[in-house]
Design a protein around this motif. Structure first.
Motif, PDB file in Angstrom:
ATOM      1  N   ARG A   3       0.827  -1.208   0.000  1.00 63.21           N
ATOM      2  CA  ARG A   3       0.000   0.000   0.000  1.00 63.21           C
ATOM      3  C   ARG A   3       0.862   1.259   0.000  1.00 63.21           C
ATOM      4  NH1 ARG A   3      -4.751  -1.163   4.371  1.00 63.21           N
ATOM      5  NH2 ARG A   3      -5.203  -3.255   3.638  1.00 63.21           N
ATOM      6  N   SER A   4       1.948   1.226   0.723  1.00 63.50           N
ATOM      7  CA  SER A   4       2.845   2.382   0.770  1.00 63.50           C
ATOM      8  C   SER A   4       3.443   2.669  -0.601  1.00 63.50           C
ATOM      9  CB  SER A   4       3.973   2.154   1.774  1.00 63.50           C
ATOM     10  OG  SER A   4       3.461   2.022   3.067  1.00 63.50           O
ATOM     11  N   SER A   7       0.722   4.023  -2.820  1.00 59.44           N
ATOM     12  CA  SER A   7       0.428   5.404  -2.422  1.00 59.44           C
ATOM     13  C   SER A   7       1.495   6.358  -2.933  1.00 59.44           C
ATOM     14  CB  SER A   7       0.328   5.517  -0.901  1.00 59.44           C
ATOM     15  OG  SER A   7      -0.739   4.759  -0.406  1.00 59.44           O
TER      16      SER A   7
END
Length: 125
Positions: A3-4, A7
């Motif tokens: 997810r990082s 993102s």
């Protein structure tokens, strides 16, 4: 972790798209303004210009600067404002040589200001 990374990639894409939009918008605004200045230059060169011609250019600039305030520093906007104000007086007083030199500076500004917002190596550092 995934997810990082996603993102960060989304933010990077948004920044690039925003920079492209900003650069294109600024270029379009100044290209239009440059064309108007070229017409004024020709009129002054022919000693045909009136104060109303310069006021029309000034009105064009006022419409453009409403949106440009969000993108470029106010000092650059003010510089164009001042050169235009001087041009109004010089054309009114029929001081053609001085008026044409002011318009030449405005034309140069209309070419140089957008260059500071290009997606170029010299603007990144």
């Amino acid at each position: 972790m995934v997810r990082s990374i996603i993102s960060m990639l989304c933010v990077a894409v948004l920044l690039v798209v925003g920079a492209i939009f900003e650069s294109r918008f600024i270029n379009n605004q100044f290209d239009d303004f440059h064309d108007v200045l070229e017409v004024l230059y020709e009129k002054i060169d022919d000693k045909d210009a009136t104060q109303d011609d310069v006021y029309a250019v000034q009105e064009n600039w006022l419409n453009k600067k409403k949106n440009l305030h969000a993108f470029i520093p106010h000092t650059e906007i003010k510089e164009v404002d001042l050169w235009l104000a001087e041009t109004v007086t010089l054309v009114r007083d029929k001081e053609w040589t001085d008026a044409i030199s002011k318009v030449e500076v405005l034309i140069e500004l209309s070419e140089q200001i957008p260059k500071t917002f290009r997606l170029a190596f010299e603007n990144i550092l």
